[in-house]
Design a protein around this motif. Sequence first.
Motif, PDB file in Angstrom:
ATOM      1  N   VAL A   1      52.872  38.374  47.207  1.00  0.00           N
ATOM      2  CA  VAL A   1      53.662  37.787  48.288  1.00  0.00           C
ATOM      3  C   VAL A   1      53.530  38.711  49.503  1.00  0.00           C
ATOM      4  O   VAL A   1      54.000  39.847  49.480  1.00  0.00           O
ATOM      5  CB  VAL A   1      55.142  37.641  47.894  1.00  0.00           C
ATOM      6  N   GLY A   2      52.863  38.215  50.533  1.00  0.00           N
ATOM      7  CA  GLY A   2      52.549  39.025  51.709  1.00  0.00           C
ATOM      8  C   GLY A   2      51.134  39.558  51.601  1.00  0.00           C
ATOM      9  O   GLY A   2      50.828  40.343  50.703  1.00  0.00           O
TER      10      GLY A   2
ATOM     11  N   ASP B   1      51.717  33.625  51.523  1.00  0.00           N
ATOM     12  CA  ASP B   1      51.945  34.190  52.842  1.00  0.00           C
ATOM     13  C   ASP B   1      52.358  33.063  53.780  1.00  0.00           C
ATOM     14  O   ASP B   1      51.869  31.928  53.644  1.00  0.00           O
ATOM     15  CB  ASP B   1      50.672  34.871  53.363  1.00  0.00           C
ATOM     16  N   THR B   2      53.244  33.363  54.729  1.00  0.00           N
ATOM     17  CA  THR B   2      53.635  32.339  55.695  1.00  0.00           C
ATOM     18  C   THR B   2      52.460  31.942  56.574  1.00  0.00           C
ATOM     19  O   THR B   2      52.439  30.837  57.133  1.00  0.00           O
ATOM     20  CB  THR B   2      54.790  32.841  56.574  1.00  0.00           C
TER      21      THR B   2
ATOM     22  N   TYR C   1      57.115  31.494  48.279  1.00  0.00           N
ATOM     23  CA  TYR C   1      57.020  32.280  47.039  1.00  0.00           C
ATOM     24  C   TYR C   1      57.776  31.624  45.886  1.00  0.00           C
ATOM     25  O   TYR C   1      57.418  31.795  44.710  1.00  0.00           O
ATOM     26  CB  TYR C   1      57.526  33.708  47.271  1.00  0.00           C
TER      27      TYR C   1
ATOM     28  N   THR D   1      55.640  42.094  51.905  1.00  0.00           N
ATOM     29  CA  THR D   1      56.219  41.385  53.040  1.00  0.00           C
ATOM     30  C   THR D   1      56.854  42.365  54.017  1.00  0.00           C
ATOM     31  O   THR D   1      56.990  43.555  53.710  1.00  0.00           O
ATOM     32  CB  THR D   1      57.324  40.439  52.543  1.00  0.00           C
TER      33      THR D   1
ATOM     34  N   HIS E   1      61.922  42.273  50.953  1.00  0.00           N
ATOM     35  CA  HIS E   1      61.596  42.957  49.700  1.00  0.00           C
ATOM     36  C   HIS E   1      62.583  42.618  48.596  1.00  0.00           C
ATOM     37  O   HIS E   1      62.202  42.239  47.489  1.00  0.00           O
ATOM     38  CB  HIS E   1      61.563  44.469  49.911  1.00  0.00           C
TER      39      HIS E   1
END
Length: 353
Positions: free
Chosen positions: A8-9, A35-36, A57, A73, A78
């Motif tokens: 994630v990120g 990821d966004t 996520y 992220t 976090h």
Amino acid sequence: MTLRVGAVGTGGMFRGAHLPAWQVNPDTEVVALCDTNKEAAQKIADEHGITSVYTDYKEMLAREKLDIVNICTPNLFHSEVAVAALKAGKHVFCEKPDAVSPEEAVKMAEAAKESGKVLMVMRNNRFRTVSQFLKSYAQKGHMGDIYTGRCGWIRRRGIPGKGGWFTTKELSGGGPLIDLGVHMIDLALWFMGNPKPVAVSGSAYTKFAETDLSDSEHSAFGSKRQDGVFDVEDLASGFIRFENGATLQIEFSWASNIEQETRFVELRGTKSGFSLTNEDLKLFTEIEGTLCNIQPQIAKKGNGHGDNIHHFVDVVQGRVEPVFRPEQGVDMIRILSAIYESARSGREVRLDK
């Protein structure tokens, strides 16, 4: 058993430090990215043969059969992602800092305890060969009682991602104190045996928000925004007291008028002391009634970030005990948060109440 990793990120820290470690570890496979910025994540996935890409996520946790969630992220998220992943029965490896507040760090630690899963936050400097040497040196009693010292990471001009999430307090939690402080304060406390903090005093300054000068490679981290926010400090200093009577002075800056960027930890014990400046280590002691300065010749081996991730995998596989535990992360964020509070109030902040 191959451990399935979902990340994630997927920014610079993931690409440059985390992903290479997962890829070379024989026990892990990165199977999903989130990821966004879907386009950026998809590009990484295409380059590395990763089949699944998400922008949420929670969807990734629900759809993928993951063993590990890797979090890179912005700091604000976090704890949110870590708690959700732990509650979903996943092990979690998170980039530092642990969280943006003590309350969020506690949530992470409690979720790890309740789930029985491993939670580890990046402490890459513990895995440098010089750090391993110093930890062993201190543990074996060669320093005696370590009672005081100082540490810091000071830059002349090295503001990361100016105008982006690094300099936006809501997303980052602060400036160089929370960005760089985790590294060197953790290292000092680790060498000292992780004493319990009881009080801090600190100050924070923002003097270089208008500068675009840079002489540090680290300023390349993050995405700059010309119309963005800069509401964090660019220098913080402070003083920490511990339950055992030991003390630690600290200083961290992204920008200040000094000669050059420097990382340092200096600790003083009753039998010896040391100065670790960047990669230069000197020991100060006495032998046969003579004061001696010793400069160990330590070959640099491995990669701190990668070695930290490999250690995490070994812990998950039950091969070793963790060198980092979530309660150490809680203490770290309590220290940083209290220094920010002391800077705001102009008073010492107690942590033992």
